[in-house]
Design a protein around this motif. Structure first.
Motif, short mmCIF file in Angstrom:
data_model
loop_
_atom_site.label_atom_id
_atom_site.label_comp_id
_atom_site.label_asym_id
_atom_site.label_seq_id
_atom_site.Cartn_x
_atom_site.Cartn_y
_atom_site.Cartn_z
N ALA A 1 0.83 -1.21 0.00
CA ALA A 1 0.00 0.00 0.00
C ALA A 1 0.86 1.26 0.00
O ALA A 1 0.53 2.25 -0.64
N VAL A 2 1.98 1.21 0.69
CA VAL A 2 2.86 2.38 0.79
C VAL A 2 3.77 2.51 -0.43
O VAL A 2 3.97 3.60 -0.96
N THR A 3 4.32 1.37 -0.89
CA THR A 3 5.34 1.43 -1.95
C THR A 3 4.81 1.14 -3.35
O THR A 3 5.46 1.48 -4.33
N HIS A 4 3.66 0.46 -3.45
CA HIS A 4 3.11 0.01 -4.74
C HIS A 4 4.11 -0.86 -5.50
O HIS A 4 4.14 -0.86 -6.72
N ASP A 5 4.93 -1.59 -4.74
CA ASP A 5 5.97 -2.43 -5.32
C ASP A 5 5.79 -3.85 -4.79
O ASP A 5 6.09 -4.14 -3.63
N ARG A 6 5.28 -4.73 -5.65
CA ARG A 6 4.96 -6.11 -5.23
C ARG A 6 6.22 -6.86 -4.78
O ARG A 6 6.20 -7.57 -3.77
N LYS A 7 7.32 -6.72 -5.50
CA LYS A 7 8.54 -7.42 -5.12
C LYS A 7 9.05 -6.95 -3.76
O LYS A 7 9.50 -7.75 -2.95
N ARG A 8 8.98 -5.66 -3.53
CA ARG A 8 9.41 -5.12 -2.23
C ARG A 8 8.50 -5.64 -1.12
O ARG A 8 8.97 -5.98 -0.03
N ALA A 9 7.21 -5.71 -1.40
CA ALA A 9 6.26 -6.21 -0.41
C ALA A 9 6.48 -7.69 -0.13
O ALA A 9 6.24 -8.15 1.00
#
Length: 132
Positions: free
Chosen positions: A90-98
């Motif tokens: 939700a904060v980064t909009h980055d699936r890999k980071r999540a």
């Protein structure tokens, strides 16, 4: 109940400041690693630090740390392991980071020596899993 509350609030500010100092030390040390991504904002609750190692799934890093007796949390207990962290996404909009995010919990009971031991173990795990 009154006694328990009195004990809980005893030295509350000192405990908070101590944990904040631990968190600051943790952040400064982990930020030295090229692939570490700190997901917790600067204005934060000092009792939790969310981070990840770029390109490394959280579950893989968790398993590596567990070899040395270090326990971390990936997500809430009821979450599916292969799904990304919803708050980080939700904060980064980055699936890999999540998918690579995990968190360290701190308290006033954590000793500086334990934090130093964590740094040593983290360094070994980081080197092993990243392949340095």
């Amino acid at each position: 109940m009154e006694k328990a509350l009195d004990m809980a609030f005893l030295n509350l500010q000192d405990r908070y400041d101590y944990v904040k100092d631990l968190n600051d030390k943790l952040r400064l040390k982990l930020e030295q690693y090229d692939l570490v991504q700190i997901n917790t904002p600067d204005e934060r609750n000092p009792f939790i630090l969310n981070l990840g190692v770029k390109g490394i799934k959280a579950v893989d890093f968790k398993e590596e740390l567990e070899k040395y007796g270090v326990c971390i949390s990936i997500k809430s207990a009821c979450s599916v392991v292969i799904s990304p962290s919803k708050p980080v996404f939700a904060v980064t909009h980055d699936r890999k980071r999540a998918l690579s995010s995990w968190r360290i919990s701190l308290s006033h009971l954590v000793k500086l020596e334990e934090l130093e031991e964590f740094f040593y173990i983290f360094d070994r795990c980081y080197s092993d899993i990243v392949g340095l």
